[in-house]
Design a protein around this motif. Structure first.
Motif, PDB file in Angstrom:
ATOM      1  N   ILE A  24       0.390  -1.143   0.070  1.00 47.15           N
ATOM      2  CA  ILE A  24      -0.296   0.201  -0.169  1.00 47.15           C
ATOM      3  C   ILE A  24       0.734   1.035   0.069  1.00 47.15           C
ATOM      4  O   ILE A  24       1.618   1.375   1.007  1.00 47.15           O
ATOM      5  CB  ILE A  24      -0.478   0.057   1.230  1.00 47.15           C
ATOM      6  CG1 ILE A  24      -1.903  -1.030   1.245  1.00 47.15           C
ATOM      7  CG2 ILE A  24      -1.831   0.901   0.752  1.00 47.15           C
ATOM      8  CD1 ILE A  24      -2.241  -1.040   2.842  1.00 47.15           C
ATOM      9  N   ASP A  25       0.882   2.095  -1.364  1.00 46.28           N
ATOM     10  CA  ASP A  25       1.438   3.465  -1.369  1.00 46.28           C
ATOM     11  C   ASP A  25       1.169   4.110  -2.196  1.00 46.28           C
ATOM     12  O   ASP A  25      -0.335   3.914  -2.813  1.00 46.28           O
ATOM     13  CB  ASP A  25       2.587   2.960  -1.414  1.00 46.28           C
ATOM     14  CG  ASP A  25       2.778   2.397  -3.102  1.00 46.28           C
ATOM     15  OD1 ASP A  25       2.299   2.865  -3.485  1.00 46.28           O
ATOM     16  OD2 ASP A  25       4.192   1.654  -2.855  1.00 46.28           O
ATOM     17  N   HIS A  26       1.226   5.012  -2.818  1.00 49.46           N
ATOM     18  CA  HIS A  26       0.655   5.997  -3.301  1.00 49.46           C
ATOM     19  C   HIS A  26       0.508   5.410  -5.350  1.00 49.46           C
ATOM     20  O   HIS A  26      -0.709   6.046  -6.076  1.00 49.46           O
ATOM     21  CB  HIS A  26       1.444   7.348  -3.972  1.00 49.46           C
ATOM     22  CG  HIS A  26       2.924   7.591  -4.335  1.00 49.46           C
ATOM     23  ND1 HIS A  26       3.626   6.865  -4.068  1.00 49.46           N
ATOM     24  CD2 HIS A  26       3.143   7.435  -6.112  1.00 49.46           C
ATOM     25  CE1 HIS A  26       4.740   6.586  -4.556  1.00 49.46           C
ATOM     26  NE2 HIS A  26       4.426   7.478  -5.848  1.00 49.46           N
ATOM     27  N   THR A  27       0.567   4.582  -5.467  1.00 47.97           N
ATOM     28  CA  THR A  27       0.917   3.532  -6.330  1.00 47.97           C
ATOM     29  C   THR A  27      -0.303   2.625  -6.294  1.00 47.97           C
ATOM     30  O   THR A  27      -0.346   1.698  -7.900  1.00 47.97           O
ATOM     31  CB  THR A  27       2.316   3.444  -6.939  1.00 47.97           C
ATOM     32  OG1 THR A  27       2.841   2.579  -5.961  1.00 47.97           O
ATOM     33  CG2 THR A  27       3.386   3.767  -6.550  1.00 47.97           C
ATOM     34  N   GLY A  50      -1.376   5.874   0.755  1.00 46.09           N
ATOM     35  CA  GLY A  50      -1.627   4.311   0.424  1.00 46.09           C
ATOM     36  C   GLY A  50      -3.464   4.975   0.615  1.00 46.09           C
ATOM     37  O   GLY A  50      -4.510   4.880  -0.351  1.00 46.09           O
ATOM     38  N   THR A  51      -3.729   5.720   1.721  1.00 51.55           N
ATOM     39  CA  THR A  51      -5.147   6.195   1.957  1.00 51.55           C
ATOM     40  C   THR A  51      -5.976   6.766   1.518  1.00 51.55           C
ATOM     41  O   THR A  51      -7.019   6.710   0.586  1.00 51.55           O
ATOM     42  CB  THR A  51      -5.238   6.920   3.606  1.00 51.55           C
ATOM     43  OG1 THR A  51      -4.844   5.541   4.321  1.00 51.55           O
ATOM     44  CG2 THR A  51      -6.954   6.545   4.016  1.00 51.55           C
ATOM     45  N   ARG A 104      -4.580   6.487  -1.752  1.00 49.11           N
ATOM     46  CA  ARG A 104      -4.991   6.786  -3.328  1.00 49.11           C
ATOM     47  C   ARG A 104      -6.117   5.682  -2.899  1.00 49.11           C
ATOM     48  O   ARG A 104      -6.991   5.468  -3.995  1.00 49.11           O
ATOM     49  CB  ARG A 104      -3.774   5.957  -3.098  1.00 49.11           C
ATOM     50  CG  ARG A 104      -3.799   4.890  -4.830  1.00 49.11           C
ATOM     51  CD  ARG A 104      -4.158   5.637  -6.056  1.00 49.11           C
ATOM     52  NE  ARG A 104      -3.025   4.800  -7.314  1.00 49.11           N
ATOM     53  CZ  ARG A 104      -2.826   5.214  -8.132  1.00 49.11           C
ATOM     54  NH1 ARG A 104      -2.874   6.311  -8.512  1.00 49.11           N
ATOM     55  NH2 ARG A 104      -2.874   4.068  -9.161  1.00 49.11           N
ATOM     56  N   LEU A 105      -6.521   5.198  -1.944  1.00 52.54           N
ATOM     57  CA  LEU A 105      -7.722   4.309  -2.090  1.00 52.54           C
ATOM     58  C   LEU A 105      -8.432   5.287  -2.336  1.00 52.54           C
ATOM     59  O   LEU A 105     -10.341   4.986  -2.803  1.00 52.54           O
ATOM     60  CB  LEU A 105      -7.592   3.627  -0.779  1.00 52.54           C
ATOM     61  CG  LEU A 105      -8.850   2.745  -0.206  1.00 52.54           C
ATOM     62  CD1 LEU A 105      -9.389   1.957  -1.091  1.00 52.54           C
ATOM     63  CD2 LEU A 105      -8.235   2.098   0.853  1.00 52.54           C
ATOM     64  N   ALA A 106      -8.525   6.157  -1.859  1.00 53.27           N
ATOM     65  CA  ALA A 106     -10.371   6.913  -1.166  1.00 53.27           C
ATOM     66  C   ALA A 106     -10.258   7.955  -2.195  1.00 53.27           C
ATOM     67  O   ALA A 106     -11.237   7.816  -2.658  1.00 53.27           O
ATOM     68  CB  ALA A 106      -9.995   8.328  -0.470  1.00 53.27           C
ATOM     69  N   ASN A 107      -9.431   8.510  -3.613  1.00 53.66           N
ATOM     70  CA  ASN A 107      -9.362   8.695  -4.554  1.00 53.66           C
ATOM     71  C   ASN A 107      -9.859   7.761  -5.827  1.00 53.66           C
ATOM     72  O   ASN A 107     -11.579   8.166  -5.579  1.00 53.66           O
ATOM     73  CB  ASN A 107      -8.552   9.808  -4.950  1.00 53.66           C
ATOM     74  CG  ASN A 107      -8.185  10.559  -5.083  1.00 53.66           C
ATOM     75  OD1 ASN A 107      -9.143  11.885  -3.677  1.00 53.66           O
ATOM     76  ND2 ASN A 107      -6.621  11.374  -4.412  1.00 53.66           N
ATOM     77  N   GLN A 108      -9.756   6.319  -5.669  1.00 50.28           N
ATOM     78  CA  GLN A 108     -10.141   5.152  -6.429  1.00 50.28           C
ATOM     79  C   GLN A 108     -11.260   5.358  -6.254  1.00 50.28           C
ATOM     80  O   GLN A 108     -12.362   4.572  -6.270  1.00 50.28           O
ATOM     81  CB  GLN A 108      -8.983   4.371  -6.611  1.00 50.28           C
ATOM     82  CG  GLN A 108      -7.889   5.302  -7.403  1.00 50.28           C
ATOM     83  CD  GLN A 108      -7.066   3.720  -7.517  1.00 50.28           C
ATOM     84  OE1 GLN A 108      -6.897   1.939  -7.438  1.00 50.28           O
ATOM     85  NE2 GLN A 108      -6.067   4.213  -8.322  1.00 50.28           N
ATOM     86  N   ALA A 109     -12.111   5.181  -4.517  1.00 43.81           N
ATOM     87  CA  ALA A 109     -12.889   3.913  -4.145  1.00 43.81           C
ATOM     88  C   ALA A 109     -14.619   5.933  -4.853  1.00 43.81           C
ATOM     89  O   ALA A 109     -15.071   5.362  -5.181  1.00 43.81           O
ATOM     90  CB  ALA A 109     -13.173   4.748  -3.229  1.00 43.81           C
TER      91      ALA A 109
END
Length: 322
Positions: A53-56, A97-98, A100-105
Protein backbone atom coordinates in the motif's frame (compact mmCIF):
# COMPACT_ATOMS: atom_id res chain seq x y z
CA UNK A 1 -30.99 -4.52 -2.00
CA UNK A 2 -27.58 -6.20 -1.82
CA UNK A 3 -24.53 -4.36 -0.51
CA UNK A 4 -20.86 -4.91 -1.29
CA UNK A 5 -18.24 -3.90 1.27
CA UNK A 6 -14.48 -3.73 0.76
CA UNK A 7 -12.38 -4.37 3.89
CA UNK A 8 -8.64 -3.74 3.86
CA UNK A 9 -6.43 -5.50 6.37
CA UNK A 10 -8.75 -8.52 6.38
CA UNK A 11 -6.08 -10.77 7.89
CA UNK A 12 -5.37 -8.41 10.79
CA UNK A 13 -6.76 -8.55 14.33
CA UNK A 14 -9.60 -6.08 13.67
CA UNK A 15 -10.01 -6.68 9.94
CA UNK A 16 -10.47 -10.42 10.32
CA UNK A 17 -13.12 -9.97 13.00
CA UNK A 18 -14.89 -7.46 10.78
CA UNK A 19 -15.07 -9.67 7.70
CA UNK A 20 -16.37 -12.60 9.77
CA UNK A 21 -19.19 -10.44 11.19
CA UNK A 22 -20.01 -8.74 7.89
CA UNK A 23 -20.28 -12.10 6.12
CA UNK A 24 -23.21 -12.87 8.41
CA UNK A 25 -25.13 -9.72 7.48
CA UNK A 26 -28.10 -10.30 5.14
CA UNK A 27 -27.66 -9.42 1.46
CA UNK A 28 -24.06 -8.34 2.03
CA UNK A 29 -20.89 -9.49 0.29
CA UNK A 30 -17.26 -8.77 1.14
CA UNK A 31 -14.24 -8.13 -1.04
CA UNK A 32 -10.80 -8.32 0.58
CA UNK A 33 -7.73 -6.88 -1.18
CA UNK A 34 -4.75 -8.99 -0.08
CA UNK A 35 -1.05 -9.34 -0.71
CA UNK A 36 -1.38 -13.08 -0.02
CA UNK A 37 -4.52 -14.45 -1.62
CA UNK A 38 -3.74 -17.93 -0.29
CA UNK A 39 -4.55 -16.85 3.26
CA UNK A 40 -7.56 -18.43 4.99
CA UNK A 41 -10.70 -16.29 5.21
CA UNK A 42 -14.39 -17.18 5.64
CA UNK A 43 -15.94 -18.76 2.56
CA UNK A 44 -17.70 -16.43 0.18
CA UNK A 45 -15.26 -13.56 0.52
CA UNK A 46 -14.01 -12.25 -2.81
CA UNK A 47 -10.21 -12.08 -2.63
CA UNK A 48 -8.32 -9.58 -4.75
CA UNK A 49 -4.55 -9.32 -5.07
CA UNK A 50 -2.89 -5.96 -4.38
CA UNK A 51 0.71 -4.85 -4.02
CA UNK A 52 2.10 -3.00 -1.02
CA UNK A 53 0.00 0.00 0.00
CA UNK A 54 1.36 3.37 -1.11
CA UNK A 55 0.62 6.14 -3.60
CA UNK A 56 0.91 3.73 -6.55
CA UNK A 57 -1.44 0.94 -5.41
CA UNK A 58 -4.13 0.15 -7.97
CA UNK A 59 -7.38 -0.60 -6.13
CA UNK A 60 -9.72 -0.27 -9.13
CA UNK A 61 -10.39 -3.98 -9.73
CA UNK A 62 -11.24 -4.42 -6.04
CA UNK A 63 -13.63 -1.45 -6.05
CA UNK A 64 -15.98 -2.61 -8.79
CA UNK A 65 -19.53 -2.55 -7.42
CA UNK A 66 -18.43 -1.59 -3.89
CA UNK A 67 -20.79 0.55 -1.80
CA UNK A 68 -18.67 0.98 1.34
CA UNK A 69 -14.94 0.84 2.10
CA UNK A 70 -13.68 -0.03 5.58
CA UNK A 71 -9.99 0.80 5.73
CA UNK A 72 -8.25 -0.99 8.61
CA UNK A 73 -4.89 -1.64 6.94
CA UNK A 74 -2.05 0.58 8.12
CA UNK A 75 1.58 0.75 9.03
CA UNK A 76 1.16 0.34 12.75
CA UNK A 77 3.09 1.92 15.58
CA UNK A 78 6.60 0.45 15.74
CA UNK A 79 8.16 0.49 19.20
CA UNK A 80 11.61 2.04 19.63
CA UNK A 81 11.65 3.46 16.10
CA UNK A 82 12.72 7.15 16.09
CA UNK A 83 9.97 9.33 14.62
CA UNK A 84 12.46 11.47 12.70
CA UNK A 85 13.59 8.36 10.81
CA UNK A 86 10.20 6.76 10.28
CA UNK A 87 7.72 9.53 9.52
CA UNK A 88 8.16 9.14 5.76
CA UNK A 89 7.46 5.38 6.05
CA UNK A 90 4.26 6.03 7.99
CA UNK A 91 3.16 8.71 5.54
CA UNK A 92 3.79 6.46 2.53
CA UNK A 93 1.29 3.87 3.80
CA UNK A 94 -1.05 5.69 6.17
CA UNK A 95 -1.41 8.98 4.29
CA UNK A 96 -0.50 8.49 0.63
CA UNK A 97 -1.80 4.91 0.51
CA UNK A 98 -5.07 5.89 2.20
CA UNK A 99 -5.58 8.87 -0.09
CA UNK A 100 -4.93 6.70 -3.16
CA UNK A 101 -7.61 4.26 -2.02
CA UNK A 102 -10.04 7.05 -1.14
CA UNK A 103 -9.63 8.85 -4.46
CA UNK A 104 -10.13 5.67 -6.47
CA UNK A 105 -13.09 4.73 -4.28
CA UNK A 106 -14.73 8.09 -4.96
CA UNK A 107 -14.12 7.66 -8.69
CA UNK A 108 -15.70 4.17 -8.52
CA UNK A 109 -18.87 5.57 -6.93
CA UNK A 110 -18.30 4.31 -3.37
CA UNK A 111 -20.78 6.04 -1.08
CA UNK A 112 -19.04 5.82 2.29
CA UNK A 113 -15.44 5.43 3.46
CA UNK A 114 -14.91 4.25 7.06
CA UNK A 115 -11.39 4.95 8.26
CA UNK A 116 -9.97 3.19 11.31
CA UNK A 117 -7.69 5.79 12.82
CA UNK A 118 -6.17 5.85 16.32
CA UNK A 119 -6.62 7.55 19.68
CA UNK A 120 -3.02 8.68 19.19
CA UNK A 121 -4.47 11.44 16.99
CA UNK A 122 -5.89 12.97 20.17
CA UNK A 123 -2.66 12.50 22.10
CA UNK A 124 -0.75 10.14 24.33
CA UNK A 125 -2.27 10.81 27.75
CA UNK A 126 -5.02 12.59 29.66
CA UNK A 127 -5.23 14.10 33.10
CA UNK A 128 -7.12 11.89 35.53
CA UNK A 129 -10.86 12.52 35.09
CA UNK A 130 -10.39 14.67 31.96
CA UNK A 131 -11.03 12.34 29.01
CA UNK A 132 -10.50 12.99 25.33
CA UNK A 133 -13.58 13.90 23.28
CA UNK A 134 -14.06 13.15 19.60
CA UNK A 135 -14.08 16.81 18.64
CA UNK A 136 -11.06 17.90 20.73
CA UNK A 137 -8.16 19.64 19.03
CA UNK A 138 -5.84 16.83 17.88
CA UNK A 139 -2.37 16.60 19.40
CA UNK A 140 -0.52 13.60 17.88
CA UNK A 141 3.00 13.25 19.22
CA UNK A 142 4.62 10.37 17.35
CA UNK A 143 5.02 9.47 13.68
CA UNK A 144 2.17 6.98 13.71
CA UNK A 145 -0.26 9.43 15.29
CA UNK A 146 0.82 12.24 12.97
CA UNK A 147 0.32 10.05 9.90
CA UNK A 148 -3.16 9.01 11.02
CA UNK A 149 -4.11 12.64 11.66
CA UNK A 150 -2.83 13.73 8.24
CA UNK A 151 -4.83 10.94 6.61
CA UNK A 152 -7.95 12.06 8.47
CA UNK A 153 -7.51 15.61 7.20
CA UNK A 154 -7.18 14.45 3.59
CA UNK A 155 -10.31 12.31 3.90
CA UNK A 156 -12.31 15.14 5.43
CA UNK A 157 -11.32 17.34 2.49
CA UNK A 158 -12.87 14.72 0.17
CA UNK A 159 -16.07 14.70 2.19
CA UNK A 160 -16.25 18.49 2.29
CA UNK A 161 -15.97 18.49 -1.50
CA UNK A 162 -19.00 16.19 -1.64
CA UNK A 163 -17.07 13.38 -3.31
CA UNK A 164 -17.81 10.71 -0.70
CA UNK A 165 -19.09 10.34 2.87
CA UNK A 166 -16.36 9.72 5.43
CA UNK A 167 -16.54 8.20 8.91
CA UNK A 168 -13.48 8.29 11.18
CA UNK A 169 -13.19 5.96 14.16
CA UNK A 170 -10.38 6.31 16.72
CA UNK A 171 -10.13 3.22 18.94
CA UNK A 172 -8.20 3.04 22.19
CA UNK A 173 -6.25 -0.15 22.90
CA UNK A 174 -8.19 -3.06 21.35
CA UNK A 175 -8.16 -6.38 23.19
CA UNK A 176 -10.02 -9.63 22.69
CA UNK A 177 -9.49 -13.33 21.94
CA UNK A 178 -6.24 -13.70 20.04
CA UNK A 179 -4.85 -10.32 21.03
CA UNK A 180 -1.09 -10.03 20.71
CA UNK A 181 1.59 -7.50 21.56
CA UNK A 182 1.67 -5.93 25.03
CA UNK A 183 -1.71 -7.26 26.20
CA UNK A 184 -0.72 -10.83 25.43
CA UNK A 185 2.64 -10.31 27.10
CA UNK A 186 0.91 -8.99 30.22
CA UNK A 187 -1.23 -12.13 30.44
CA UNK A 188 1.88 -14.27 30.04
CA UNK A 189 3.55 -12.52 32.97
CA UNK A 190 0.42 -12.85 35.09
CA UNK A 191 0.33 -16.61 34.56
CA UNK A 192 3.94 -17.10 35.74
CA UNK A 193 2.85 -16.76 39.37
CA UNK A 194 5.70 -14.44 40.27
CA UNK A 195 5.15 -11.20 42.26
CA UNK A 196 4.73 -8.07 40.14
CA UNK A 197 5.14 -4.49 41.43
CA UNK A 198 1.84 -3.12 40.09
CA UNK A 199 -0.46 -3.23 43.11
CA UNK A 200 -0.70 0.52 43.77
CA UNK A 201 -1.39 2.13 40.37
CA UNK A 202 -4.26 4.64 40.53
CA UNK A 203 -4.40 5.77 36.91
CA UNK A 204 -7.45 5.33 34.66
CA UNK A 205 -7.33 3.92 31.15
CA UNK A 206 -9.99 3.24 28.52
CA UNK A 207 -9.87 -0.07 26.66
CA UNK A 208 -12.13 -1.50 23.98
CA UNK A 209 -13.17 -5.10 23.36
CA UNK A 210 -12.78 -6.26 19.76
CA UNK A 211 -16.48 -7.02 19.30
CA UNK A 212 -17.39 -3.51 20.49
CA UNK A 213 -15.23 -1.93 17.78
CA UNK A 214 -16.75 -4.25 15.20
CA UNK A 215 -20.26 -3.36 16.34
CA UNK A 216 -19.60 0.38 16.03
CA UNK A 217 -18.07 -0.03 12.57
CA UNK A 218 -21.08 -2.06 11.38
CA UNK A 219 -23.41 0.58 12.83
CA UNK A 220 -21.56 3.23 10.83
CA UNK A 221 -21.96 1.38 7.53
CA UNK A 222 -25.53 2.60 7.06
CA UNK A 223 -26.35 5.06 9.83
CA UNK A 224 -27.20 8.40 8.16
CA UNK A 225 -25.95 10.46 11.12
CA UNK A 226 -22.51 8.83 11.01
CA UNK A 227 -21.63 10.58 7.77
CA UNK A 228 -18.61 12.90 8.01
CA UNK A 229 -18.21 12.37 11.75
CA UNK A 230 -15.37 11.40 14.07
CA UNK A 231 -16.00 8.86 16.84
CA UNK A 232 -13.92 7.59 19.73
CA UNK A 233 -14.64 4.05 20.91
CA UNK A 234 -14.12 2.27 24.22
CA UNK A 235 -15.95 -0.14 26.53
CA UNK A 236 -17.39 2.82 28.43
CA UNK A 237 -15.71 1.73 31.67
CA UNK A 238 -12.22 2.80 32.69
CA UNK A 239 -9.82 0.85 34.91
CA UNK A 240 -6.48 1.40 36.56
CA UNK A 241 -3.55 -0.83 35.63
CA UNK A 242 -3.92 -2.47 39.06
CA UNK A 243 -7.65 -3.10 38.55
CA UNK A 244 -7.01 -4.52 35.07
CA UNK A 245 -4.37 -6.91 36.35
CA UNK A 246 -6.47 -7.92 39.35
CA UNK A 247 -9.36 -8.87 37.06
CA UNK A 248 -7.11 -10.77 34.69
CA UNK A 249 -5.47 -12.60 37.59
CA UNK A 250 -8.93 -13.77 38.66
CA UNK A 251 -10.03 -14.77 35.14
CA UNK A 252 -6.72 -16.51 34.40
CA UNK A 253 -6.89 -18.41 37.70
CA UNK A 254 -3.34 -17.48 38.68
CA UNK A 255 -1.85 -16.81 42.12
CA UNK A 256 0.15 -13.75 41.11
CA UNK A 257 0.69 -11.21 43.90
CA UNK A 258 0.59 -7.55 42.86
CA UNK A 259 2.94 -5.77 45.26
CA UNK A 260 1.83 -2.21 46.23
CA UNK A 261 4.98 -0.32 45.27
CA UNK A 262 4.84 3.45 44.71
CA UNK A 263 4.40 4.43 41.06
CA UNK A 264 6.83 7.33 41.63
CA UNK A 265 9.58 4.82 42.40
CA UNK A 266 8.61 2.60 39.48
CA UNK A 267 8.46 5.56 37.09
CA UNK A 268 11.90 6.76 38.21
CA UNK A 269 13.37 3.29 37.70
CA UNK A 270 11.71 2.90 34.29
CA UNK A 271 13.04 6.25 33.08
CA UNK A 272 16.49 5.44 34.46
CA UNK A 273 16.43 2.24 32.38
CA UNK A 274 15.25 4.10 29.28
CA UNK A 275 11.69 2.76 29.48
CA UNK A 276 9.81 6.02 29.96
CA UNK A 277 7.25 5.18 27.27
CA UNK A 278 6.47 1.88 29.00
CA UNK A 279 6.00 3.71 32.29
CA UNK A 280 3.56 6.10 30.64
CA UNK A 281 1.40 3.24 29.39
CA UNK A 282 1.48 1.44 32.73
CA UNK A 283 1.08 4.38 35.11
CA UNK A 284 -0.37 7.25 33.06
CA UNK A 285 -4.04 7.86 32.31
CA UNK A 286 -5.72 7.79 28.91
CA UNK A 287 -9.50 8.13 29.05
CA UNK A 288 -12.05 8.80 26.32
CA UNK A 289 -15.64 10.01 26.40
CA UNK A 290 -17.97 8.12 24.02
CA UNK A 291 -21.23 9.92 24.77
CA UNK A 292 -21.25 11.31 21.21
CA UNK A 293 -21.78 7.75 19.95
CA UNK A 294 -24.92 7.36 22.05
CA UNK A 295 -26.25 10.84 21.34
CA UNK A 296 -25.69 10.75 17.58
CA UNK A 297 -26.02 7.06 16.73
CA UNK A 298 -27.87 5.59 19.68
CA UNK A 299 -24.85 3.29 20.10
CA UNK A 300 -23.50 1.87 23.34
CA UNK A 301 -20.92 -0.92 23.75
CA UNK A 302 -22.84 -4.24 23.62
CA UNK A 303 -20.12 -6.12 25.55
CA UNK A 304 -19.13 -5.11 29.08
CA UNK A 305 -15.47 -4.76 30.03
CA UNK A 306 -15.83 -7.64 32.51
CA UNK A 307 -17.19 -10.00 29.87
CA UNK A 308 -14.61 -8.90 27.31
CA UNK A 309 -11.75 -9.60 29.71
CA UNK A 310 -13.21 -12.99 30.66
CA UNK A 311 -13.47 -13.97 27.00
CA UNK A 312 -9.93 -12.79 26.28
CA UNK A 313 -8.47 -14.67 29.26
CA UNK A 314 -10.38 -17.85 28.41
CA UNK A 315 -9.09 -17.82 24.84
CA UNK A 316 -5.53 -17.20 26.07
CA UNK A 317 -5.70 -20.18 28.42
CA UNK A 318 -7.20 -22.41 25.74
CA UNK A 319 -4.50 -21.44 23.23
CA UNK A 320 -1.80 -22.48 25.70
CA UNK A 321 -3.17 -26.03 25.74
CA UNK A 322 -2.75 -26.46 21.99
Amino acid sequence: MSKKILVTGATGFLGNALVQHICNLPDTSVVAPLRNIDCILPSGIEKRYITDIDHTTDWRASLIGVDTVIHTAARVHVMHEPSRHSIHKFRAVNVEGTLRLANQAAEAGVKRFIFISSIKVNGEATKLGHPFFADDMPLPLDAYGVSKYEAEQKLLELSEAGLMEVVIIRPVLIYGPGVGANFQQMMRWLTKGMPLPFGAVTNQRSLVFLDNVVDLVITCIDHPRAANQIFLVSDGEDVSTTQLMERLVAYLGTKTWLMPISTKILTFLARFLGCGAVAQRLFGSLQVDIRKNQELLGWSPPVRLEDGLKSTAAHFLESRKQ
